[in-house]
Design a protein around this motif. Sequence first.
Motif, mmCIF file in Angstrom:
data_model
loop_
_atom_site.group_PDB
_atom_site.id
_atom_site.type_symbol
_atom_site.label_atom_id
_atom_site.label_comp_id
_atom_site.label_asym_id
_atom_site.label_seq_id
_atom_site.Cartn_x
_atom_site.Cartn_y
_atom_site.Cartn_z
ATOM 1 N N ILE A 47 -5.178 -56.664 13.338
ATOM 2 C CA ILE A 47 -3.890 -56.805 13.581
ATOM 3 C C ILE A 47 -3.585 -55.989 15.103
ATOM 4 O O ILE A 47 -4.122 -55.592 16.564
ATOM 5 N N LYS B 286 1.141 -49.458 15.874
ATOM 6 C CA LYS B 286 -0.197 -50.176 15.704
ATOM 7 C C LYS B 286 -0.910 -49.670 14.802
ATOM 8 O O LYS B 286 -1.340 -48.954 13.867
ATOM 9 N N ASP C 180 -7.405 -52.706 14.945
ATOM 10 C CA ASP C 180 -6.012 -53.560 15.976
ATOM 11 C C ASP C 180 -5.956 -53.059 17.615
ATOM 12 O O ASP C 180 -7.140 -52.137 17.928
#
Length: 244
Positions: free
Chosen positions: A26, A34, A146
């Motif tokens: 991500i 996030k 992420d």
Amino acid sequence: MWPEMRSAHNARKEMNVLDTHITVAIDGPSGAGKSTIARAAARRFGLIYVDTGAIYRTVGLACERAGADCSDTAAVQALLPELKIELAYDAAGEQRMLLNGEDVSDTIRLPEVSLLASRVSALPVVRAFLLDLQRDIAAKHNILMDGRDIATVVLPNADLKVFLFASAECRAERRYKELVEKGQNVTYDDVLADIKQRDYQDSHREIAPLKPAEDAVMFDTTGYDLPTSIDKMIGLIHERFGEV
């Protein structure tokens, strides 16, 4: 090494979760949600959650404490061998960042550290220093990672790539409320200015600029509350890997 991660991996086997090795990447700008969304989705599927932004923030904090200019490649490179950066996970499964044995997880969330992280992340020597660490975690565990360049550089072969974003104003409002709740003396205008500056630095840096991977799923969280955003992320993972 990684005792907390091994515990999380073993716990995953006891849950009704995805039963194959997977990697979810991500990416997105600062304040898009996030970390919170990724953490919740990782917990739902029993994945190891890795917040790479926290790692860069830790390097930035270390440079500041050492009096090293975060934009000076030579100064930062000289400091890197002295750093001991570790990821640990508490009883609730939350990622904690240790700098030379000190838990700096709260300190690295200050707005000024965010800008330091953006500066050090633009240095090739720092990215190379941390790349193997990130890839090693992904190779050994089912992970949801992420950051800014996970799908484009760190894990270009990730099974699912998501670019998560929101308007600058929306992100500033969220971050402002979060900081105020933590008792920090900040203004919305200052937070918005920091986010816009971070966006510019991240998207215009020469090395691994912030941008969506060509095959990333675009996910705009503007206007969504947190539970809805989490549900949508969980839905994307279900859609890619099937029902559990």
